[in-house]
Design a protein around this motif. Sequence first.
Motif, PDB file in Angstrom:
ATOM      1  N   VAL A 132      -1.479   2.362   3.190  1.00  0.00           N
ATOM      2  CA  VAL A 132      -1.488   1.560   1.963  1.00  0.00           C
ATOM      3  C   VAL A 132      -0.056   1.472   1.444  1.00  0.00           C
ATOM      4  CG1 VAL A 132      -2.426   1.325  -0.354  1.00  0.00           C
ATOM      5  CG2 VAL A 132      -3.805   2.391   1.434  1.00  0.00           C
ATOM      6  N   ALA A 133       0.380   0.263   1.129  1.00  0.00           N
ATOM      7  CA  ALA A 133       1.728   0.067   0.587  1.00  0.00           C
ATOM      8  C   ALA A 133       1.657  -0.911  -0.575  1.00  0.00           C
ATOM      9  CB  ALA A 133       2.664  -0.464   1.668  1.00  0.00           C
ATOM     10  N   SER A 134       2.368  -0.586  -1.656  1.00  0.00           N
ATOM     11  CA  SER A 134       2.479  -1.478  -2.816  1.00  0.00           C
ATOM     12  C   SER A 134       3.952  -1.835  -2.988  1.00  0.00           C
ATOM     13  CB  SER A 134       1.983  -0.788  -4.087  1.00  0.00           C
ATOM     14  OG  SER A 134       0.639  -0.453  -3.971  1.00  0.00           O
ATOM     15  N   ARG A 135       4.291  -3.057  -2.656  1.00  0.00           N
ATOM     16  CA  ARG A 135       5.675  -3.508  -2.836  1.00  0.00           C
ATOM     17  C   ARG A 135       5.745  -5.026  -2.731  1.00  0.00           C
ATOM     18  NH1 ARG A 135       5.937  -0.511   1.790  1.00  0.00           N
ATOM     19  NH2 ARG A 135       6.127  -1.596   3.734  1.00  0.00           N
ATOM     20  N   ASP A 136       6.842  -5.545  -3.225  1.00  0.00           N
ATOM     21  CA  ASP A 136       7.094  -6.989  -3.184  1.00  0.00           C
ATOM     22  C   ASP A 136       5.969  -7.792  -3.834  1.00  0.00           C
ATOM     23  OD1 ASP A 136       9.448  -6.444  -1.765  1.00  0.00           O
ATOM     24  OD2 ASP A 136       8.424  -6.601   0.172  1.00  0.00           O
ATOM     25  N   GLY A 137       5.387  -7.261  -4.908  1.00  0.00           N
ATOM     26  CA  GLY A 137       4.362  -7.986  -5.647  1.00  0.00           C
ATOM     27  C   GLY A 137       3.024  -8.108  -4.952  1.00  0.00           C
ATOM     28  N   ARG A 138       2.728  -7.170  -4.037  1.00  0.00           N
ATOM     29  CA  ARG A 138       1.425  -7.202  -3.359  1.00  0.00           C
ATOM     30  C   ARG A 138       1.079  -5.816  -2.843  1.00  0.00           C
ATOM     31  NH1 ARG A 138       3.469 -10.288   2.056  1.00  0.00           N
ATOM     32  NH2 ARG A 138       4.872  -8.619   2.622  1.00  0.00           N
ATOM     33  N   VAL A 139      -0.184  -5.645  -2.510  1.00  0.00           N
ATOM     34  CA  VAL A 139      -0.674  -4.412  -1.904  1.00  0.00           C
ATOM     35  C   VAL A 139      -1.130  -4.763  -0.494  1.00  0.00           C
ATOM     36  CG1 VAL A 139      -2.426  -2.596  -2.010  1.00  0.00           C
ATOM     37  CG2 VAL A 139      -1.412  -3.466  -4.121  1.00  0.00           C
ATOM     38  N   THR A 140      -0.674  -3.973   0.472  1.00  0.00           N
ATOM     39  CA  THR A 140      -1.069  -4.182   1.859  1.00  0.00           C
ATOM     40  C   THR A 140      -1.775  -2.935   2.361  1.00  0.00           C
ATOM     41  OG1 THR A 140       0.856  -5.588   2.211  1.00  0.00           O
ATOM     42  CG2 THR A 140      -0.250  -4.760   4.172  1.00  0.00           C
TER      43      THR A 140
ATOM     44  N   ILE B 196      -4.280   1.200 -13.969  1.00  0.00           N
ATOM     45  CA  ILE B 196      -2.847   1.347 -14.226  1.00  0.00           C
ATOM     46  C   ILE B 196      -2.388   0.380 -15.308  1.00  0.00           C
ATOM     47  CG2 ILE B 196      -0.538   1.142 -13.224  1.00  0.00           C
ATOM     48  CD1 ILE B 196      -1.911   1.762 -10.480  1.00  0.00           C
ATOM     49  N   ALA B 197      -2.760  -0.878 -15.191  1.00  0.00           N
ATOM     50  CA  ALA B 197      -2.317  -1.930 -16.113  1.00  0.00           C
ATOM     51  C   ALA B 197      -3.511  -2.810 -16.462  1.00  0.00           C
ATOM     52  CB  ALA B 197      -1.201  -2.758 -15.483  1.00  0.00           C
ATOM     53  N   PRO B 198      -4.325  -2.395 -17.450  1.00  0.00           N
ATOM     54  CA  PRO B 198      -5.572  -3.106 -17.744  1.00  0.00           C
ATOM     55  C   PRO B 198      -5.401  -4.568 -18.135  1.00  0.00           C
ATOM     56  CG  PRO B 198      -5.432  -1.037 -18.980  1.00  0.00           C
ATOM     57  CD  PRO B 198      -4.132  -1.236 -18.285  1.00  0.00           C
ATOM     58  N   ARG B 199      -4.299  -4.932 -18.730  1.00  0.00           N
ATOM     59  CA  ARG B 199      -4.126  -6.312 -19.209  1.00  0.00           C
ATOM     60  C   ARG B 199      -3.402  -7.212 -18.204  1.00  0.00           C
ATOM     61  NH1 ARG B 199      -4.561  -3.265 -23.636  1.00  0.00           N
ATOM     62  NH2 ARG B 199      -5.456  -4.086 -25.540  1.00  0.00           N
ATOM     63  N   ALA B 200      -2.840  -6.629 -17.163  1.00  0.00           N
ATOM     64  CA  ALA B 200      -2.087  -7.410 -16.182  1.00  0.00           C
ATOM     65  C   ALA B 200      -3.013  -7.949 -15.098  1.00  0.00           C
ATOM     66  CB  ALA B 200      -1.012  -6.540 -15.550  1.00  0.00           C
ATOM     67  N   ASP B 201      -2.604  -9.048 -14.516  1.00  0.00           N
ATOM     68  CA  ASP B 201      -3.332  -9.560 -13.354  1.00  0.00           C
ATOM     69  C   ASP B 201      -3.046  -8.637 -12.173  1.00  0.00           C
ATOM     70  OD1 ASP B 201      -4.373 -11.758 -14.674  1.00  0.00           O
ATOM     71  OD2 ASP B 201      -2.673 -13.044 -14.156  1.00  0.00           O
ATOM     72  N   PRO B 202      -4.082  -8.230 -11.434  1.00  0.00           N
ATOM     73  CA  PRO B 202      -3.832  -7.346 -10.300  1.00  0.00           C
ATOM     74  C   PRO B 202      -3.048  -8.055  -9.203  1.00  0.00           C
ATOM     75  CG  PRO B 202      -6.191  -7.765 -10.565  1.00  0.00           C
ATOM     76  CD  PRO B 202      -5.480  -8.507 -11.635  1.00  0.00           C
ATOM     77  N   LEU B 203      -2.282  -7.274  -8.471  1.00  0.00           N
ATOM     78  CA  LEU B 203      -1.553  -7.819  -7.333  1.00  0.00           C
ATOM     79  C   LEU B 203      -2.540  -8.210  -6.245  1.00  0.00           C
ATOM     80  CD1 LEU B 203       1.258  -5.100  -7.041  1.00  0.00           C
ATOM     81  CD2 LEU B 203       1.410  -7.336  -8.154  1.00  0.00           C
ATOM     82  N   PRO B 204      -2.222  -9.242  -5.478  1.00  0.00           N
ATOM     83  CA  PRO B 204      -3.105  -9.574  -4.355  1.00  0.00           C
ATOM     84  C   PRO B 204      -3.103  -8.436  -3.333  1.00  0.00           C
ATOM     85  CG  PRO B 204      -1.130 -10.950  -4.341  1.00  0.00           C
ATOM     86  CD  PRO B 204      -1.084 -10.131  -5.591  1.00  0.00           C
ATOM     87  N   VAL B 205      -4.240  -8.238  -2.704  1.00  0.00           N
ATOM     88  CA  VAL B 205      -4.402  -7.176  -1.709  1.00  0.00           C
ATOM     89  C   VAL B 205      -4.705  -7.831  -0.366  1.00  0.00           C
ATOM     90  CG1 VAL B 205      -5.722  -5.135  -1.038  1.00  0.00           C
ATOM     91  CG2 VAL B 205      -5.306  -5.610  -3.469  1.00  0.00           C
ATOM     92  N   THR B 206      -3.965  -7.426   0.642  1.00  0.00           N
ATOM     93  CA  THR B 206      -4.195  -7.920   1.995  1.00  0.00           C
ATOM     94  C   THR B 206      -4.608  -6.752   2.874  1.00  0.00           C
ATOM     95  OG1 THR B 206      -2.492  -9.621   1.690  1.00  0.00           O
ATOM     96  CG2 THR B 206      -3.172  -9.142   3.956  1.00  0.00           C
ATOM     97  N   VAL B 207      -5.716  -6.923   3.577  1.00  0.00           N
ATOM     98  CA  VAL B 207      -6.186  -5.922   4.533  1.00  0.00           C
ATOM     99  C   VAL B 207      -6.002  -6.517   5.920  1.00  0.00           C
ATOM    100  CG1 VAL B 207      -8.151  -4.555   5.346  1.00  0.00           C
ATOM    101  CG2 VAL B 207      -7.860  -4.999   2.895  1.00  0.00           C
ATOM    102  N   THR B 208      -5.253  -5.806   6.749  1.00  0.00           N
ATOM    103  CA  THR B 208      -5.002  -6.268   8.105  1.00  0.00           C
ATOM    104  C   THR B 208      -5.406  -5.197   9.100  1.00  0.00           C
ATOM    105  OG1 THR B 208      -2.730  -5.446   8.110  1.00  0.00           O
ATOM    106  CG2 THR B 208      -3.066  -7.728   7.377  1.00  0.00           C
ATOM    107  N   GLY B 209      -5.675  -5.654  10.287  1.00  0.00           N
ATOM    108  CA  GLY B 209      -6.022  -4.763  11.388  1.00  0.00           C
ATOM    109  C   GLY B 209      -6.202  -5.601  12.629  1.00  0.00           C
TER     110      GLY B 209
END
Length: 166
Positions: free
Chosen positions: A102-110, A139-152
Amino acid sequence: MRAGRRAALLMWLPVLGALASCGIPTTGVVEAGGPASGAVPTLRVYFADGGALRGVDRRVAGPVDPESAVQVLLRGPTRAEQAEGLYTLLPPVPSLMSQVKVASRDGRVTIRLSAVPGDSGDLAAAQLICTSVAAQRVIAPRADPLPVTVTGPGLSLRGTGTQCPR
């Protein structure tokens, strides 16, 4: 007459003080663990329920972030939740911990899976996406969540939590 009442009251003050103490000794400072740190956060994790997702709340003692949320998810449903029909499409923790990054960076979660769970890859990925988005909402209830990408292998799904049940 007033002086007599005042003298009578003053005479009774030591007696009232002795009665008020009730013989309870003073204790001083009592060491009882660390300082109070506020409320323990509640994290929503998502399990499968008859081919759909259902969120359940978990209290977490440590910091909440997408990676720790995925670790909570990988522990699977409790026995009580299993009795309610909840299950996970992800392998149990010991076999999957080294297979999930799991990585959170560059405005997204991968979330990178080294193996994809059979025919249920899309629903398994949705479990990861929804749980990760739920962690971001803690973490940030009022913020829009970052997009999450699941790859495999043979899998690439992206979500923002809009498809996640509440």
